[in-house]
Design an enzyme around this catalytic site. Sequence first.
Site, PDB file in Angstrom:
ATOM      1  N   ALA A 176     -51.727 -43.493  29.453  1.00 56.53           N
ATOM      2  CA  ALA A 176     -53.177 -43.394  29.657  1.00 56.53           C
ATOM      3  C   ALA A 176     -53.617 -43.752  31.074  1.00 56.53           C
ATOM      4  O   ALA A 176     -54.809 -43.813  31.346  1.00 56.53           O
ATOM      5  CB  ALA A 176     -53.895 -44.290  28.645  1.00 56.53           C
ATOM      6  N   ASN A 177     -52.657 -43.988  31.979  1.00 56.06           N
ATOM      7  CA  ASN A 177     -53.060 -44.359  33.344  1.00 56.06           C
ATOM      8  C   ASN A 177     -53.118 -43.162  34.285  1.00 56.06           C
ATOM      9  O   ASN A 177     -53.494 -43.309  35.441  1.00 56.06           O
ATOM     10  CB  ASN A 177     -52.097 -45.405  33.930  1.00 56.06           C
ATOM     11  CG  ASN A 177     -50.687 -44.877  34.026  1.00 56.06           C
ATOM     12  OD1 ASN A 177     -50.001 -44.770  33.010  1.00 56.06           O
ATOM     13  ND2 ASN A 177     -50.256 -44.525  35.220  1.00 56.06           N
ATOM     14  N   SER A 178     -52.751 -41.978  33.798  1.00 58.51           N
ATOM     15  CA  SER A 178     -52.607 -40.847  34.708  1.00 58.51           C
ATOM     16  C   SER A 178     -52.915 -39.532  34.005  1.00 58.51           C
ATOM     17  O   SER A 178     -52.790 -39.438  32.776  1.00 58.51           O
ATOM     18  CB  SER A 178     -51.144 -40.851  35.212  1.00 58.51           C
ATOM     19  OG  SER A 178     -50.831 -39.675  35.895  1.00 58.51           O
ATOM     20  N   TYR A 224     -36.545 -30.415  28.646  1.00 56.17           N
ATOM     21  CA  TYR A 224     -37.996 -30.518  28.440  1.00 56.17           C
ATOM     22  C   TYR A 224     -38.421 -29.645  27.247  1.00 56.17           C
ATOM     23  O   TYR A 224     -39.168 -30.096  26.370  1.00 56.17           O
ATOM     24  CB  TYR A 224     -38.732 -30.103  29.720  1.00 56.17           C
ATOM     25  CG  TYR A 224     -40.229 -30.317  29.662  1.00 56.17           C
ATOM     26  CD1 TYR A 224     -40.765 -31.601  29.710  1.00 56.17           C
ATOM     27  CD2 TYR A 224     -41.112 -29.241  29.570  1.00 56.17           C
ATOM     28  CE1 TYR A 224     -42.144 -31.803  29.669  1.00 56.17           C
ATOM     29  CE2 TYR A 224     -42.488 -29.433  29.526  1.00 56.17           C
ATOM     30  CZ  TYR A 224     -43.007 -30.712  29.578  1.00 56.17           C
ATOM     31  OH  TYR A 224     -44.365 -30.917  29.530  1.00 56.17           O
TER      32      TYR A 224
HETATM   33  N1  LIG Z   1     -49.497 -31.144  33.368  1.00 55.64           N
HETATM   34  C1  LIG Z   1     -49.173 -30.056  32.672  1.00 55.64           C
HETATM   35  O1  LIG Z   1     -49.293 -28.910  33.167  1.00 55.64           O
HETATM   36  C2  LIG Z   1     -48.663 -30.175  31.274  1.00 55.64           C
HETATM   37  C3  LIG Z   1     -48.382 -28.999  30.553  1.00 55.64           C
HETATM   38  C4  LIG Z   1     -47.928 -29.108  29.259  1.00 55.64           C
HETATM   39  C5  LIG Z   1     -47.765 -30.357  28.675  1.00 55.64           C
HETATM   40  N2  LIG Z   1     -48.024 -31.483  29.392  1.00 55.64           N
HETATM   41  C6  LIG Z   1     -47.824 -32.769  28.745  1.00 55.64           C
HETATM   42  O2  LIG Z   1     -48.983 -33.559  28.893  1.00 55.64           O
HETATM   43  C7  LIG Z   1     -48.644 -34.943  28.765  1.00 55.64           C
HETATM   44  C8  LIG Z   1     -49.315 -35.742  29.863  1.00 55.64           C
HETATM   45  O3  LIG Z   1     -48.700 -35.408  31.091  1.00 55.64           O
HETATM   46  P1  LIG Z   1     -49.495 -35.269  32.465  1.00 55.64           P
HETATM   47  O4  LIG Z   1     -49.402 -33.837  32.853  1.00 55.64           O
HETATM   48  O5  LIG Z   1     -50.813 -35.917  32.357  1.00 55.64           O
HETATM   49  O6  LIG Z   1     -48.522 -36.068  33.454  1.00 55.64           O
HETATM   50  P2  LIG Z   1     -48.655 -37.470  34.211  1.00 55.64           P
HETATM   51  O7  LIG Z   1     -49.867 -37.496  35.063  1.00 55.64           O
HETATM   52  O8  LIG Z   1     -47.331 -37.676  34.876  1.00 55.64           O
HETATM   53  O9  LIG Z   1     -48.830 -38.501  33.026  1.00 55.64           O
HETATM   54  C9  LIG Z   1     -47.742 -38.879  32.224  1.00 55.64           C
HETATM   55  C10 LIG Z   1     -47.985 -40.249  31.683  1.00 55.64           C
HETATM   56  O10 LIG Z   1     -46.843 -40.637  30.887  1.00 55.64           O
HETATM   57  C11 LIG Z   1     -46.450 -41.949  31.310  1.00 55.64           C
HETATM   58  N3  LIG Z   1     -45.034 -42.215  31.073  1.00 55.64           N
HETATM   59  C12 LIG Z   1     -43.966 -41.523  31.505  1.00 55.64           C
HETATM   60  N4  LIG Z   1     -42.833 -42.148  31.149  1.00 55.64           N
HETATM   61  C13 LIG Z   1     -43.195 -43.263  30.463  1.00 55.64           C
HETATM   62  C14 LIG Z   1     -42.487 -44.306  29.854  1.00 55.64           C
HETATM   63  N5  LIG Z   1     -41.145 -44.367  29.881  1.00 55.64           N
HETATM   64  N6  LIG Z   1     -43.177 -45.293  29.243  1.00 55.64           N
HETATM   65  C15 LIG Z   1     -44.526 -45.273  29.221  1.00 55.64           C
HETATM   66  N7  LIG Z   1     -45.262 -44.297  29.794  1.00 55.64           N
HETATM   67  C16 LIG Z   1     -44.600 -43.302  30.402  1.00 55.64           C
HETATM   68  C17 LIG Z   1     -46.746 -41.932  32.795  1.00 55.64           C
HETATM   69  O11 LIG Z   1     -46.733 -43.264  33.315  1.00 55.64           O
HETATM   70  P3  LIG Z   1     -46.488 -43.531  34.888  1.00 55.64           P
HETATM   71  O12 LIG Z   1     -47.770 -43.171  35.575  1.00 55.64           O
HETATM   72  O13 LIG Z   1     -46.167 -44.971  34.920  1.00 55.64           O
HETATM   73  O14 LIG Z   1     -45.356 -42.641  35.319  1.00 55.64           O
HETATM   74  C18 LIG Z   1     -48.124 -41.304  32.788  1.00 55.64           C
HETATM   75  O15 LIG Z   1     -49.096 -42.238  32.426  1.00 55.64           O
HETATM   76  C19 LIG Z   1     -47.114 -34.990  28.806  1.00 55.64           C
HETATM   77  O16 LIG Z   1     -46.609 -35.149  27.503  1.00 55.64           O
HETATM   78  C20 LIG Z   1     -46.741 -33.627  29.350  1.00 55.64           C
HETATM   79  O17 LIG Z   1     -45.448 -33.231  28.956  1.00 55.64           O
HETATM   80  C21 LIG Z   1     -48.482 -31.412  30.674  1.00 55.64           C
END
Ligand SMILES: NC(=O)c1ccc[n+]([C@@H]2O[C@H](COP(=O)([O-])OP(=O)(O)OC[C@H]3O[C@@H](n4cnc5c(N)ncnc54)[C@H](OP(=O)(O)O)[C@@H]3O)[C@@H](O)[C@H]2O)c1
Length: 290
Positions: free
Chosen positions: A18-20, A171
């Site tokens: 939830a931080n990003s 993935y």
């Molecule tokens: N962006 C896209 O285009 C896209 C497309 C399809 C699906 N998704 C999915 O959407 C979801 C959110 O991703 P996002 O795009 O918002 O990416 P993001 O900005 O990288 O956010 C991912 C979040 O997951 C946390 N995280 C990763 N590893 C972790 C761990 N070991 N323990 C606890 N927290 C962890 C990260 O923490 P840190 O900040 O500490 O790393 C961050 O808060 C993901 O499941 C991703 O696969 C994204």
Amino acid sequence: MSTLNTSMQGKICMVTGANSGVGKATALGLAQMGATVIMVCRDRARGEEAQSEIKNKSGNNAVDLLLADLSSQQSIRQLVENFQQNYTQLHVLINNAGVVMLSRKATVDGLETTFAVNYLAPFLLTNLLLDILKNSAPARIVNVSSESHQSGYIKINDLQAKDNYKIMNAYGQSKLALVMFTYELARRLQGTGVTANCLHPGFTATNIGQSGVGLVARPLVKFIFRFGISPEEGAKTSIYLASSPDVEGVTGKYFVNSMPKESAPISYSESLQRQLWEKSAKLVNLPESV
Ligand SMILES: NC(=O)c1ccc[n+]([C@@H]2O[C@H](COP(=O)([O-])OP(=O)(O)OC[C@H]3O[C@@H](n4cnc5c(N)ncnc54)[C@H](OP(=O)(O)O)[C@@H]3O)[C@@H](O)[C@H]2O)c1
């Protein structure tokens, strides 16, 4: 400026990662609707920064932060203990945290990291929280998958990609596994008042991929993701599934743009869903049935 409304007042919602990116925008959206939001983050400083931003922007002070590294099963179990010390109810669980890993890296439990964080962590966390979700019914589980699941396949005898690690195979498998878990879970939860749905947020400009790819590839990943939709747009389907009266009672579905959509044909295989569940339960030391 505060934009608080009250449509989720009284609802307790947990959002992982939830931080990003999508997770932060989801947590903010729910806080703006008056929910009590529990942010699950792995890094205290990043978590606290996002927490105060969400409080400021929403005008809602009921935004809590719990720390957990979701790549560690011990940390997930500790998270649930910490949660239960302060809360007796949970109405919404959003399994949002996710990673993309350029190369194969083992977790502290000896598992492949993409599989562990994107799929096995939601499997374990959800199972550990099931009783409290059932006791809080109506309750909702929302799993953030990806359209990448469409090209994924489940290597049931090599879930940890020990043989041949490929970034998008790992993935895709993790996101397909999350869809299949959602369907099996929804079936197991029939009649409990707890629903389980999954979604693709859309191609979203976030930090995804950056921590997993190393310093050389990071600028390229950052550049590509600049063309995505905003995190606020990307969070819309998660917020819809968490809060909309339109999906009260709807369960076992995959959503894109807040609309149900067919997922990959293989995701509907109930025998593969069951096999995956059984293998996963063993990997996290849980009894097979919920
Ligand atoms: N962006 C896209 O285009 C896209 C497309 C399809 C699906 N998704 C999915 O959407 C979801 C959110 O991703 P996002 O795009 O918002 O990416 P993001 O900005 O990288 O956010 C991912 C979040 O997951 C946390 N995280 C990763 N590893 C972790 C761990 N070991 N323990 C606890 N927290 C962890 C990260 O923490 P840190 O900040 O500490 O790393 C961050 O808060 C993901 O499941 C991703 O696969 C994204």
